[in-house]
Write an enzyme that holds these catalytic residues in place. Structure first.
Site, PDB file in Angstrom:
ATOM      1  N   GLY A   1     -10.554  31.525 -37.024  1.00  0.00           N
ATOM      2  CA  GLY A   1     -11.749  30.690 -37.096  1.00  0.00           C
ATOM      3  C   GLY A   1     -13.018  31.515 -37.088  1.00  0.00           C
TER       4      GLY A   1
ATOM      5  N   LYS B   1      -9.897  37.106 -27.994  1.00  0.00           N
ATOM      6  CA  LYS B   1      -8.691  36.532 -27.369  1.00  0.00           C
ATOM      7  C   LYS B   1      -7.670  37.650 -27.186  1.00  0.00           C
ATOM      8  CE  LYS B   1      -9.415  31.884 -29.263  1.00  0.00           C
ATOM      9  NZ  LYS B   1      -8.997  30.906 -30.281  1.00  0.00           N
TER      10      LYS B   1
HETATM   11  N1  LIG Z   1     -16.900  43.719 -28.018  1.00  0.00           N
HETATM   12  C1  LIG Z   1     -16.830  42.398 -27.841  1.00  0.00           C
HETATM   13  N2  LIG Z   1     -17.040  41.844 -26.633  1.00  0.00           N
HETATM   14  C2  LIG Z   1     -16.981  40.504 -26.464  1.00  0.00           C
HETATM   15  N3  LIG Z   1     -16.706  39.618 -27.440  1.00  0.00           N
HETATM   16  C3  LIG Z   1     -16.462  40.120 -28.663  1.00  0.00           C
HETATM   17  C4  LIG Z   1     -16.515  41.517 -28.932  1.00  0.00           C
HETATM   18  N4  LIG Z   1     -16.234  41.688 -30.244  1.00  0.00           N
HETATM   19  C5  LIG Z   1     -16.049  40.479 -30.765  1.00  0.00           C
HETATM   20  N5  LIG Z   1     -16.188  39.519 -29.841  1.00  0.00           N
HETATM   21  C6  LIG Z   1     -16.135  38.050 -30.015  1.00  0.00           C
HETATM   22  O1  LIG Z   1     -14.870  37.656 -30.455  1.00  0.00           O
HETATM   23  C7  LIG Z   1     -14.993  36.316 -30.893  1.00  0.00           C
HETATM   24  C8  LIG Z   1     -13.896  35.974 -31.871  1.00  0.00           C
HETATM   25  O2  LIG Z   1     -12.640  36.256 -31.289  1.00  0.00           O
HETATM   26  P1  LIG Z   1     -11.290  35.490 -31.681  1.00  0.00           P
HETATM   27  O3  LIG Z   1     -11.377  34.050 -31.299  1.00  0.00           O
HETATM   28  O4  LIG Z   1     -10.184  36.302 -31.088  1.00  0.00           O
HETATM   29  O5  LIG Z   1     -11.264  35.616 -33.293  1.00  0.00           O
HETATM   30  P2  LIG Z   1     -10.692  34.602 -34.391  1.00  0.00           P
HETATM   31  O6  LIG Z   1     -11.280  33.212 -34.115  1.00  0.00           O
HETATM   32  O7  LIG Z   1     -11.161  35.149 -35.694  1.00  0.00           O
HETATM   33  O8  LIG Z   1      -9.202  34.615 -34.239  1.00  0.00           O
HETATM   34  C9  LIG Z   1     -16.398  36.213 -31.488  1.00  0.00           C
HETATM   35  O9  LIG Z   1     -17.051  35.104 -30.921  1.00  0.00           O
HETATM   36  C10 LIG Z   1     -17.058  37.539 -31.095  1.00  0.00           C
HETATM   37  O10 LIG Z   1     -18.375  37.373 -30.587  1.00  0.00           O
HETATM   38  O1  LIG Z   2      -9.521  28.816 -33.149  1.00  0.00           O
HETATM   39  C1  LIG Z   2      -8.293  28.820 -33.081  1.00  0.00           C
HETATM   40  O2  LIG Z   2      -7.538  29.930 -33.091  1.00  0.00           O
HETATM   41  P1  LIG Z   2      -8.051  31.406 -33.594  1.00  0.00           P
HETATM   42  O3  LIG Z   2      -9.295  31.787 -32.800  1.00  0.00           O
HETATM   43  O4  LIG Z   2      -6.877  32.301 -33.242  1.00  0.00           O
HETATM   44  O5  LIG Z   2      -8.280  31.332 -35.073  1.00  0.00           O
HETATM   45  C2  LIG Z   2      -7.481  27.546 -33.052  1.00  0.00           C
HETATM   46  O6  LIG Z   2      -8.315  26.411 -33.174  1.00  0.00           O
HETATM   47  C3  LIG Z   2      -6.639  27.482 -31.776  1.00  0.00           C
HETATM   48  O7  LIG Z   2      -7.476  27.393 -30.662  1.00  0.00           O
HETATM   49  P2  LIG Z   2      -6.930  27.919 -29.227  1.00  0.00           P
HETATM   50  O8  LIG Z   2      -6.751  29.422 -29.331  1.00  0.00           O
HETATM   51  O9  LIG Z   2      -7.999  27.511 -28.238  1.00  0.00           O
HETATM   52  O10 LIG Z   2      -5.606  27.224 -28.976  1.00  0.00           O
END
Ligand SMILES: Nc1ncnc2c1ncn2[C@@H]1O[C@H](COP(=O)(O)OP(=O)(O)O)[C@@H](O)[C@H]1O
Ligand SMILES: O=C(OP(=O)(O)O)[C@H](O)COP(=O)(O)O
Length: 404
Positions: free
Chosen positions: A360, A202
């Site tokens: 998450g 993200k």
């Molecule tokens: N180099 C990359 N290219 C694409 N996706 C990636 C890469 N590194 C990590 N990810 C993906 O990022 C996702 C998690 O990102 P994010 O939702 O931002 O983390 P979190 O839920 O811990 O906040 C994982 O599904 C992982 O596969």
């Molecule tokens: O997975 C979530 O956030 P996170 O990936 O930043 O931990 C929350 O459920 C929020 O989801 P959203 O980023 O689709 O609003």
């Protein structure tokens, strides 16, 4: 002002209590790969059931764009909740329609129902106040009070998180209170050296935190999907890797600011590049400035930090007294790209101080890779939420519960 507590709602026996959880768990073909967020919701749900409330659980799952999509159904999550809580959990196949209304009406004291994914309704995430308000008003018909306990979503100004809390008597649940306890320790007086590790996918959501973190941390380690925007900002080619091209100037600004402040932004020196997105891809480890020079050329995808980077990151983490980590270092769901995340997780378990994992997918990653929760200081259920909290931002889902 501090958060309103459940006690402030008075006796809840016989009342319909809507509980806004974050049950956004990772799924693989309908199978839950990490149920951490479901487990984290149990203390509040169990307490309310023990008190004799009629509990109506609402949550989102994924980003289904305002339309029903079976891929994002909460049905498997409701089933898992039933197993964990040890009592029947009913499930409504819509959120505010006939199924939900009937299921809520059928609840006796101390019974619980999960409603279908909030985000199957466009009003939940609408940017238009009146649209969100209208959906919140429909939700409000289903409850007498709201307990907001989805910490992972408190940074979202969404109908069930923000608007609904202004319609019904509302309070924070036990998970939100526990999360803030730990995160307060990170903002109040983090012991130096303080290292923040950022990765995940993200990217545009999370880049904004960097400007705020720079004056507060000693080192910022960048991995995951985020690293390619940094490499591109330095003028390197990144093949087909995840890239936020419209953020390059912002990132250049961060790099300059870090230099001015004497804060280390540590970028990978090597990257695992894949021929395609898949566990059966061909793989090459290459220097971070030569991503397009593998046999895969411009179609190469960077899917993990390389082994030298993993070692360097681990060394900085182990020497830190405070570490916050959000975002996997690579696509850990596929075994060939899990090593960077594994190395960072292992280093966090060795920190002589406070180590916090947030998000998450980051929480799922450490558990799926075989680590135990008690090897870390705290595993937060919110990634974006905890980052924005550390940023010092006003979070809509907390403000509306009295946080100031
Ligand atoms: N180099 C990359 N290219 C694409 N996706 C990636 C890469 N590194 C990590 N990810 C993906 O990022 C996702 C998690 O990102 P994010 O939702 O931002 O983390 P979190 O839920 O811990 O906040 C994982 O599904 C992982 O596969
Ligand atoms: O997975 C979530 O956030 P996170 O990936 O930043 O931990 C929350 O459920 C929020 O989801 P959203 O980023 O689709 O609003």
């Amino acid at each position: 002002m501090t958060l309103r507590t459940i006690e402030s709602l008075g006796s809840l026996r016989g009342k319909r209590v809507i509980v806004r959880c974050d049950l956004n768990v990772p799924l693989d073909d309908g199978r839950i790969t990490d149920d951490g967020r479901v487990r984290a919701s149990l203390p509040t749900l169990s307490a309310l059931l023990a008190e004799g409330a009629r509990v109506v659980v609402v949550s989102h799952l994924g980003r289904p764009d305002g339309e029903p999509n079976p891929k994002y159904s909460l049905a498997p999550v409701a089933a898992r909740l039933g197993e964990l809580i040890g009592r029947p959990v009913a499930f409504a196949t819509d959120t505010v329609g006939a199924s939900a209304t009937d299921a809520v009406a059928a609840l006796a004291d101390g019974e619980i129902v999960v409603l279908e994914n909030l985000r199957f309704n466009a009003g939940e995430t609408s940017k238009v106040d009146s649209e969100r308000g209208a959906f919140a008003a429909q939700l409000a018909e289903l409850g007498d009070a709201l307990v907001s306990d989805g910490f992972g979503v408190v940074h979202r100004k969404q109908a069930s998180v923000y608007d609904l809390a202004q319609i019904l008597p509302s309070a924070a649940g036990l998970l939100i209170a526990a999360e803030l306890d730990v995160l307060d320790r990170l903002t109040a007086n983090p012991e130096a050296p303080y290292t923040v590790v950022l990765g995940g996918s993200k990217v545009s959501d999370k880049l904004g935190v960097i400007g705020h973190l720079l004056p507060r941390v000693n080192s910022l380690l960048i991995g995951g999907g985020m690293l390619f925007t940094f490499l591109a900002a330095q003028g390197h080619k990144v093949g087909s890797s995840l890239l936020e091209a419209d953020q390059l100037d912002t990132v250049r600004g961060y790099l300059a600011e870090a230099e001015r402040l004497g804060v280390k932004i540590v970028l990978p020196t090597d990257v695992v590049v894949a021929s395609k997105f898949g566990a059966d891809a061909e793989i090459a480890v290459t220097a971070a400035d030569s991503i397009e020079e593998t046999p895969f050329g411009v179609s190469g995808l960077g899917l993990d930090i390389g082994p030298d980077t993993a070692q360097a990151f681990a060394a900085i983490i182990r020497e830190s007294k405070t570490v916050f980590w959000n975002g996997p270092m690579g696509v850990f769901e596929l075994a060939p790209f899990a090593e960077g995340t594994r190395a960072v997780a292992a280093a966090l378990t060795e920190v002589d101080g406070l180590s916090v994992v947030g998000g998450g997918d980051s929480a799922a990653a450490v558990r799926i890779l075989g680590f135990n929760d008690d090897q870390f200081g705290h595993i937060s259920t919110g990634g974006g939420a905890s980052l924005e909290f550390l940023e010092g931002k006003r979070l809509p889902g907390l403000e509306v519960l009295g946080w100031a």
